[in-house]
Structures are given as structure tokens and as C-alpha cells.
Design an enzyme around this catalytic site. Sequence first.
Site, PDB file in Angstrom:
ATOM      1  N   CYS A  55       0.836  -1.197   0.000  1.00  0.00           N
ATOM      2  CA  CYS A  55       0.000   0.000   0.000  1.00  0.00           C
ATOM      3  C   CYS A  55       0.871   1.248   0.000  1.00  0.00           C
ATOM      4  O   CYS A  55       1.791   1.365   0.822  1.00  0.00           O
ATOM      5  CB  CYS A  55      -0.910   0.014   1.225  1.00  0.00           C
ATOM      6  SG  CYS A  55      -1.933   1.499   1.349  1.00  0.00           S
ATOM      7  N   CYS A  61      -0.722   6.242   6.918  1.00  0.00           N
ATOM      8  CA  CYS A  61      -2.064   5.917   7.391  1.00  0.00           C
ATOM      9  C   CYS A  61      -1.956   5.009   8.606  1.00  0.00           C
ATOM     10  O   CYS A  61      -1.098   4.125   8.663  1.00  0.00           O
ATOM     11  CB  CYS A  61      -2.831   5.233   6.261  1.00  0.00           C
ATOM     12  SG  CYS A  61      -4.237   4.269   6.798  1.00  0.00           S
ATOM     13  N   CYS A  64      -3.080   0.200   8.954  1.00  0.00           N
ATOM     14  CA  CYS A  64      -2.310  -1.050   8.918  1.00  0.00           C
ATOM     15  C   CYS A  64      -1.002  -0.875   9.682  1.00  0.00           C
ATOM     16  O   CYS A  64      -0.406   0.201   9.670  1.00  0.00           O
ATOM     17  CB  CYS A  64      -2.000  -1.458   7.475  1.00  0.00           C
ATOM     18  SG  CYS A  64      -3.441  -2.003   6.533  1.00  0.00           S
ATOM     19  N   CYS A 138      -8.165   2.291  -1.039  1.00  0.00           N
ATOM     20  CA  CYS A 138      -7.731   1.480   0.108  1.00  0.00           C
ATOM     21  C   CYS A 138      -7.615   0.033  -0.359  1.00  0.00           C
ATOM     22  O   CYS A 138      -8.634  -0.641  -0.555  1.00  0.00           O
ATOM     23  CB  CYS A 138      -8.729   1.581   1.256  1.00  0.00           C
ATOM     24  SG  CYS A 138      -8.279   0.531   2.673  1.00  0.00           S
ATOM     25  N   GLN A 239     -19.316  -7.848  11.442  1.00  0.00           N
ATOM     26  CA  GLN A 239     -17.946  -8.362  11.393  1.00  0.00           C
ATOM     27  C   GLN A 239     -17.204  -7.724  10.222  1.00  0.00           C
ATOM     28  O   GLN A 239     -17.785  -7.433   9.186  1.00  0.00           O
ATOM     29  CB  GLN A 239     -17.942  -9.881  11.260  1.00  0.00           C
ATOM     30  CG  GLN A 239     -18.521 -10.623  12.452  1.00  0.00           C
ATOM     31  CD  GLN A 239     -17.650 -10.552  13.697  1.00  0.00           C
ATOM     32  OE1 GLN A 239     -16.532 -10.045  13.676  1.00  0.00           O
ATOM     33  NE2 GLN A 239     -18.176 -11.057  14.801  1.00  0.00           N
ATOM     34  N   PHE A 266     -25.058 -11.376  23.351  1.00  0.00           N
ATOM     35  CA  PHE A 266     -24.417 -10.316  22.556  1.00  0.00           C
ATOM     36  C   PHE A 266     -24.540 -10.726  21.072  1.00  0.00           C
ATOM     37  O   PHE A 266     -23.569 -10.728  20.323  1.00  0.00           O
ATOM     38  CB  PHE A 266     -22.950 -10.120  22.937  1.00  0.00           C
ATOM     39  CG  PHE A 266     -22.713  -9.892  24.399  1.00  0.00           C
ATOM     40  CD1 PHE A 266     -22.825  -8.613  24.953  1.00  0.00           C
ATOM     41  CD2 PHE A 266     -22.383 -10.943  25.247  1.00  0.00           C
ATOM     42  CE1 PHE A 266     -22.597  -8.399  26.306  1.00  0.00           C
ATOM     43  CE2 PHE A 266     -22.156 -10.743  26.604  1.00  0.00           C
ATOM     44  CZ  PHE A 266     -22.262  -9.457  27.132  1.00  0.00           C
ATOM     45  N   GLU A 286     -29.470  -9.329  22.949  1.00  0.00           N
ATOM     46  CA  GLU A 286     -28.630  -8.232  22.454  1.00  0.00           C
ATOM     47  C   GLU A 286     -29.142  -6.916  23.040  1.00  0.00           C
ATOM     48  O   GLU A 286     -30.352  -6.728  23.221  1.00  0.00           O
ATOM     49  CB  GLU A 286     -28.679  -8.199  20.924  1.00  0.00           C
ATOM     50  CG  GLU A 286     -28.147  -6.951  20.261  1.00  0.00           C
ATOM     51  CD  GLU A 286     -26.679  -6.675  20.564  1.00  0.00           C
ATOM     52  OE1 GLU A 286     -26.332  -5.501  20.770  1.00  0.00           O
ATOM     53  OE2 GLU A 286     -25.883  -7.631  20.592  1.00  0.00           O
ATOM     54  N   ASP A 334     -20.347 -13.370  22.607  1.00  0.00           N
ATOM     55  CA  ASP A 334     -19.508 -12.597  21.683  1.00  0.00           C
ATOM     56  C   ASP A 334     -19.618 -11.123  22.050  1.00  0.00           C
ATOM     57  O   ASP A 334     -20.234 -10.329  21.334  1.00  0.00           O
ATOM     58  CB  ASP A 334     -19.944 -12.836  20.240  1.00  0.00           C
ATOM     59  CG  ASP A 334     -19.058 -12.104  19.230  1.00  0.00           C
ATOM     60  OD1 ASP A 334     -17.951 -11.687  19.610  1.00  0.00           O
ATOM     61  OD2 ASP A 334     -19.481 -11.945  18.070  1.00  0.00           O
ATOM     62  N   CYS A 360     -12.958 -10.190  20.400  1.00  0.00           N
ATOM     63  CA  CYS A 360     -12.048  -9.414  19.561  1.00  0.00           C
ATOM     64  C   CYS A 360     -10.871  -8.890  20.369  1.00  0.00           C
ATOM     65  O   CYS A 360     -10.043  -8.144  19.842  1.00  0.00           O
ATOM     66  CB  CYS A 360     -12.789  -8.253  18.901  1.00  0.00           C
ATOM     67  SG  CYS A 360     -13.494  -7.076  20.075  1.00  0.00           S
TER      68      CYS A 360
END
Length: 409
Positions: A55, A61, A64, A138, A239, A266, A286, A334, A360
Site C-alpha cells: 500500500c 495511514c 495497517c 484502500c 464483522q 451479545f 442483544e 460474543d 475481539c
Amino acid sequence: MRLGAKADGIAESTGGPVFVPYALPGETVTIERDGARARLLSVDTPSPERETPFCPYFSECGGCATQHMHDDFYRSWKQDTLAHTLRQARIEAPIEPLVDAHGEGRRRVTLHVRFPDRAMHVGYMAARSHHVIEIDHCPIAVPALQRQAPIVARAIGKQLGAARKPLDVQITATENGLDVDVRGHGPLKDKDRLSLIGLAADLDLARLSIHGDVVVERRPPAIPMGRATVVPPAGSFLQATRLGEESLAGLVTQACERAKRVADLFSGCGPFALRLAEKSDVHAVETDKGAVTALDKAARATPGLRRVTTEARDLFRRPLLVPELNAFDAVVIDPPRAGAEAQAKQLAASKVPLVVSVSCDPATFARDAAILIAGGYRLERVMAVDQFKYSPHVEVVGILRRDVMKKRR
């Protein structure tokens, strides 16, 4: 030099560790130091693990952090980082090989529109900064977003630029076109609303909303989830990649394949619940009422599913209690990055045979898993799913089964 959890090279000095972004272990580099952090000026002796970033905006940026790493080195680093996090929580469990779930790329991006001077600036934020790095494409996004997302964000910034308010433009690629939600502007005047309706037609957007308030829906922004098709609420959680969702859901459904009744906590708008319902009765819980409504609507519209019930409930303040949990053969959690500590404590006291924990954040995953292990569960499998490729982030899936003998004691 060693590599830290955020992908920074960490060099030891007499004054303590120095964090050098984009440097790799074994390299000789020239830096400009500012306290505990440094800016990489040049790589004088490169590591054999160094890769040429693909990239043109990499290192400017902040999106990443790892394009300079060879793939094998990158994969080992992610797995080692997860293993270290588990060890810190005194959890010993084998970690299965990292699952590459990047697929076609990110299906959702958020571009920032700022007016620090007379000009409009559109792009991503620089790392650890509010400075906008302007981009025209991107390469880690899905093809539908790579070049079109900056075009859409600039057009919206131009349309709403008179107020000179900082805007965040979230753009999602769906089956029926782009779904756009704008944050930061506040309530619209009638003339602005009409102009945005015209702009949505010019850009052929599926839906355009401001702070989740739908300005116009020209086509339902549909997302397939197993047999079902969901229209998520404007600006709601999704996601990051389609393959990431499918990979996580595959691990969840495989673990729960023998369960007759499953609680999906969740649940969001149903990426697990709707797939689980192909074989099991599911109760989905949720906080977001809009997501619950979208899940329920999708379940009712999909033939062949087992019974799906839904509940809007704040699981941080009102977790499912032990008597409620004991009605299920399996529970899937989750939670957001903060984890599910309150819910984990209730599960630890329950008789639920199987818990599938998706996270996550490895640190909160480890904290919640430790609570369950102390309550008599055994961490049977740990899987790392890499849908946030080229970043330090990783999704974790843990399979925890009730140790019956330990519980009886």
C-alpha cells in the site's frame, strides 16, 4: 530488539524501552527519539523477515501496522502474542493455527472528513494522531469500496461542508450496494436532507443515514447470514470481513452441533443465531433493540429454521442469571472489546455443559475464560481468526466444557 503486541519494535536502552513502529527484531535502524517512542528514519540492516508493503500509504495511514512483515513471521507473531496473553492469565491451552479470514477484504470502512484549514481533507487518521492522511483508494477493502469509498466520503463532505463539522463516514458494502452512515453532523435541516436524497441517487447508494437516522433507503442493504438475509440497522455492528464472519460462525456452529437449545448472548443482528437455528432452537439476546428487530425479522422470513426467540437486554447490567442459563445445552458469548465479566460469573456458577467464547480482545477473553475455568470449565480449544489482517488485532474463539467431576466436588 523484540516485537510488541502492537507490532512496534521494542529496543532496550539505559532509559528504558523505546517503541519503534515498523522496525523488526534483528534490524539496525536509524530513529528520531521522543521519550519512549521513536520515528523510524531508515532501515540500515533489514531483517530477512521484512516485506515490501503493497500500500502506498503504509506507515503514514494508521490503519495497517504489519504490511512490512513476511507472512510466516506475521502469523507466528500473532499466535505468540495470543499465547503470551493466555499465560499472563495463567491459562495453558494449545492454540490452533491462525485462520486467514481476510477474504476479499474489509467490507466496512470509516473515512474521516476534516476541515483544519480552508480545504477539506478526506481519508484515514495517521497512527496515534488526529491528522488525516488523504487517500484515493484502500487496497485492503473489498473491490466495491477500494476506490468508491473515498469518492462517496468526499461527495458527502462537500454536501455538508458548510457547517465545517468533523464527519466520520462509515461505508459498508452490501448485496444491494453501499450502506452509508454519517456521524458528527447532528440533526439535518430540511434542505440538507433533500440534497442528501439527491446525492444518494447520484451515487447509487442503497441507504444513507445520519447518526443511524435513515435519510433515504433506495434498496434494502442486505447481508446474507447462512440461509437468512438480514438488513442491519443503520450504523450497526458487523464483522469486518465476510469470510471472517463465516469462519467464526463455522467454529461456533460446529461446537454447538449437538445442542438442542442454545443461547446466543451479545448476538448482534444474528451472524451466529441465524446459522445455529438451522439445527437448534436459539434464544438471542442483544442490547441494541434495532439489531434484535432485524434478527427477528430475518428469522421469520427464512423457511426451515428452528425456533428463534429474541430479547433486548443489557447484559452488562442484567446478565442472564443461573436459573435462566440452566435451560440451555450451550451458550455462545460474543461481547464487545470490554468482555463479558458479569455474564462469565453467572455462567461459572451455572450447569451449562458448553460455552463458546468469541472475542475481539485476547486480554478480556483470557480474563473471562479464567473466571469460567475457576468455576469448573475446561478450555478445550483455542482458535485465532485473522479477519483484521495487517493489524495487531485478532479474533479468538474458545471452546469451554463443564468439568462434571470438578463441579460435583
